[in-house]
Write a protein that holds these residues in place. Structure first.
Motif, short mmCIF file in Angstrom:
data_model
loop_
_atom_site.label_atom_id
_atom_site.label_comp_id
_atom_site.label_asym_id
_atom_site.label_seq_id
_atom_site.Cartn_x
_atom_site.Cartn_y
_atom_site.Cartn_z
N ASP A 93 67.71 51.03 -21.44
CA ASP A 93 66.60 50.05 -21.87
C ASP A 93 66.86 48.55 -23.11
OD1 ASP A 93 65.32 51.10 -19.79
OD2 ASP A 93 63.83 51.57 -20.39
N PHE A 94 67.01 48.91 -24.58
CA PHE A 94 67.03 48.63 -25.28
C PHE A 94 68.02 47.19 -25.07
CE2 PHE A 94 69.51 47.98 -29.24
CZ PHE A 94 68.93 47.08 -30.50
N PHE A 95 69.00 47.88 -24.86
CA PHE A 95 70.23 46.64 -24.77
C PHE A 95 70.17 45.65 -23.22
CE2 PHE A 95 72.68 49.87 -27.40
CZ PHE A 95 73.82 49.00 -28.49
N GLN A 96 69.86 46.33 -22.56
CA GLN A 96 69.13 45.39 -21.56
C GLN A 96 68.04 44.62 -22.21
OE1 GLN A 96 69.80 45.17 -18.12
NE2 GLN A 96 71.70 46.38 -19.27
N GLU A 97 66.85 44.55 -23.23
CA GLU A 97 65.90 43.34 -23.46
C GLU A 97 66.76 43.04 -24.35
OE1 GLU A 97 62.81 46.78 -24.71
OE2 GLU A 97 62.79 47.28 -22.80
N SER A 98 67.73 43.42 -25.48
CA SER A 98 68.28 42.70 -26.64
C SER A 98 69.97 42.55 -26.49
CB SER A 98 68.19 43.43 -28.00
OG SER A 98 66.28 43.68 -27.87
N LEU A 99 69.89 41.55 -25.78
CA LEU A 99 71.51 41.29 -25.11
C LEU A 99 72.18 40.64 -26.52
CD1 LEU A 99 70.58 39.27 -21.48
CD2 LEU A 99 70.88 41.97 -22.00
N CYS A 100 71.71 40.46 -27.51
CA CYS A 100 71.88 40.40 -28.00
C CYS A 100 72.40 41.10 -29.58
CB CYS A 100 71.78 38.06 -28.67
SG CYS A 100 71.80 37.12 -27.58
N GLU A 101 71.80 42.44 -29.28
CA GLU A 101 72.67 43.00 -30.70
C GLU A 101 73.65 43.46 -31.01
OE1 GLU A 101 69.55 44.33 -32.65
OE2 GLU A 101 68.27 42.82 -32.11
N PRO A 102 74.14 43.65 -31.80
CA PRO A 102 75.61 44.58 -31.78
C PRO A 102 75.24 46.00 -31.71
CG PRO A 102 73.96 44.23 -34.42
CD PRO A 102 73.46 43.79 -32.85
N ASP A 103 76.48 46.28 -31.36
CA ASP A 103 76.52 47.56 -30.99
C ASP A 103 76.78 48.56 -31.49
OD1 ASP A 103 77.73 49.80 -28.73
OD2 ASP A 103 79.86 49.01 -28.77
N PHE A 104 77.10 49.71 -31.61
CA PHE A 104 76.97 50.44 -32.72
C PHE A 104 77.64 52.01 -32.26
CE2 PHE A 104 72.66 51.47 -30.98
CZ PHE A 104 72.69 52.74 -30.65
N PRO A 105 77.79 53.15 -33.44
CA PRO A 105 78.45 54.01 -32.54
C PRO A 105 77.61 55.45 -31.82
CG PRO A 105 79.38 53.91 -35.09
CD PRO A 105 78.45 52.59 -34.61
N VAL A 106 78.48 56.04 -31.02
CA VAL A 106 77.37 57.42 -30.70
C VAL A 106 78.04 58.64 -30.98
CG1 VAL A 106 75.64 56.24 -29.60
CG2 VAL A 106 77.69 56.66 -28.74
N VAL A 107 78.07 59.80 -31.17
CA VAL A 107 79.10 60.81 -30.50
C VAL A 107 78.37 61.80 -29.93
CG1 VAL A 107 79.43 63.02 -31.88
CG2 VAL A 107 78.53 61.25 -33.82
N VAL A 108 78.94 62.01 -28.72
CA VAL A 108 79.39 62.95 -28.08
C VAL A 108 79.71 63.50 -28.15
CG1 VAL A 108 78.63 60.84 -26.38
CG2 VAL A 108 81.07 61.51 -26.36
N LEU A 109 79.55 64.88 -27.22
CA LEU A 109 80.14 66.26 -26.70
C LEU A 109 80.51 65.97 -25.02
CD1 LEU A 109 81.36 68.76 -28.15
CD2 LEU A 109 79.48 69.62 -26.60
N GLU A 110 82.56 65.80 -24.94
CA GLU A 110 82.78 65.77 -24.24
C GLU A 110 83.65 67.06 -22.96
OE1 GLU A 110 85.59 62.49 -21.56
OE2 GLU A 110 85.44 62.93 -23.57
N LYS A 111 83.05 67.35 -21.89
CA LYS A 111 83.76 68.30 -21.24
C LYS A 111 84.43 68.06 -20.03
CE LYS A 111 82.28 73.90 -19.92
NZ LYS A 111 83.64 73.87 -20.64
N LYS A 112 85.49 68.82 -20.17
CA LYS A 112 85.99 68.69 -18.67
C LYS A 112 85.30 70.04 -17.63
CE LYS A 112 89.86 66.52 -16.34
NZ LYS A 112 89.92 65.16 -15.49
#
Length: 253
Positions: A93-112
């Motif tokens: 929702d944030f990026f849909q409402e704020s199209l010009c906002e800069p990206d930022f890194p997020v940490v995820v845990l990925e499992k195969k």
């Protein structure tokens, strides 16, 4: 989807901790079998952070990745969010409402994972409140039916019940889940009752294979005979009719 340059650590079970952009994260769909999203909880998260502090939501996401065959017959890698869907919605929702906002890194845990049954097992491991959820969330009940059906019909030789959309005679997990959920109150939480349902499905499938020659002879819709023939060749008739009428029939007992 794994980019090795972003891998921070590999856990004992093979899962990896990695970094990706928030904009990349919101492109990943939420697992279709997740609990029904709580919009009030989404709003509480929004209320708990100022809009300018959305970067606080840079941690706490679990992703599963699996290989599947696409409509063109190619093996592709697919991912979905299995934990953190409410924070994911806030970011979306944030990026849909704020199209010009800069990206930022997020940490995820990925499992195969290999299949839908493994996703369901992993989800249950992450959610020890499952007995409570079972009584209130049709998705949670449907997951147990899908898990048992997948264990019966998916073999090492061929996966008949497949994630996402697919072509007949294969059956889409998402379509199956939607139909199961539509029966809501008729779904049972008892493992014995779910097993009894699967036994009835096996009988339905066997009878449909037995009657396939007649079905081919009586087919009136274009291509229907070919679908029945192909399904009978795979000994899997559950996707012949896209409405999946066998679900309701087998739930009745």
């Amino acid at each position: 989807m794994t980019d090795k340059t972003t891998v921070l650590h590999t856990l004992h079970d093979g899962s990896i901790i990695r970094v990706m952009g928030a904009r990349e994260l919101i492109k990943i769909p939420v697992w279709h079998g997740n609990r029904i999203i709580d919009n009030a909880h989404v709003q509480r998260i929004k209320d708990g952070i100022a809009k300018t502090k959305v970067q606080k939501l840079d941690f706490g996401y679990r992703i599963v990745t699996y290989d599947e065959v696409d409509a063109g017959g190619n093996m592709v890698s697919t991912s979905c969010i299995i934990d953190g869907q409410h924070r994911h919605r806030v970011l979306y929702d944030f990026f849909q409402e704020s199209l010009c906002e800069p990206d930022f890194p997020v940490v995820v845990l990925e499992k195969k994972v290999k299949c839908e049954a493994e996703i369901i097992m992993y989800f249950k491991e992450l959610n020890n409140q499952m007995p409570i959820l079972w009584k209130t969330d049709a998705n949670m009940l449907a997951n147990e039916y899908i898990k048992m059906l997948s264990e019966v019909f998916n073999t090492k030789k061929e996966v008949m019940i497949r994630p996402k959309s697919t072509t007949r005679p294969y059956l889409s997990v998402e379509k199956l889940r939607d139909v199961l959920v539509s029966f809501g109150t008729q779904l049972k939480e008892s493992p014995e009752e779910i097993k009894a349902f699967v036994v009835r499905v096996l009988r339905y499938n066997a009878k449909a294979i037995e009657d396939s020659d007649l079905g081919i002879a009586l087919a009136t819709k274009k291509g229907q005979g070919e679908i029945i023939q192909k399904a009978a060749g795979h000994k899997f008739m559950l996707a012949v009719d896209p409405r999946l009428p066998w679900v309701g029939e087998c739930l009745k007992g």
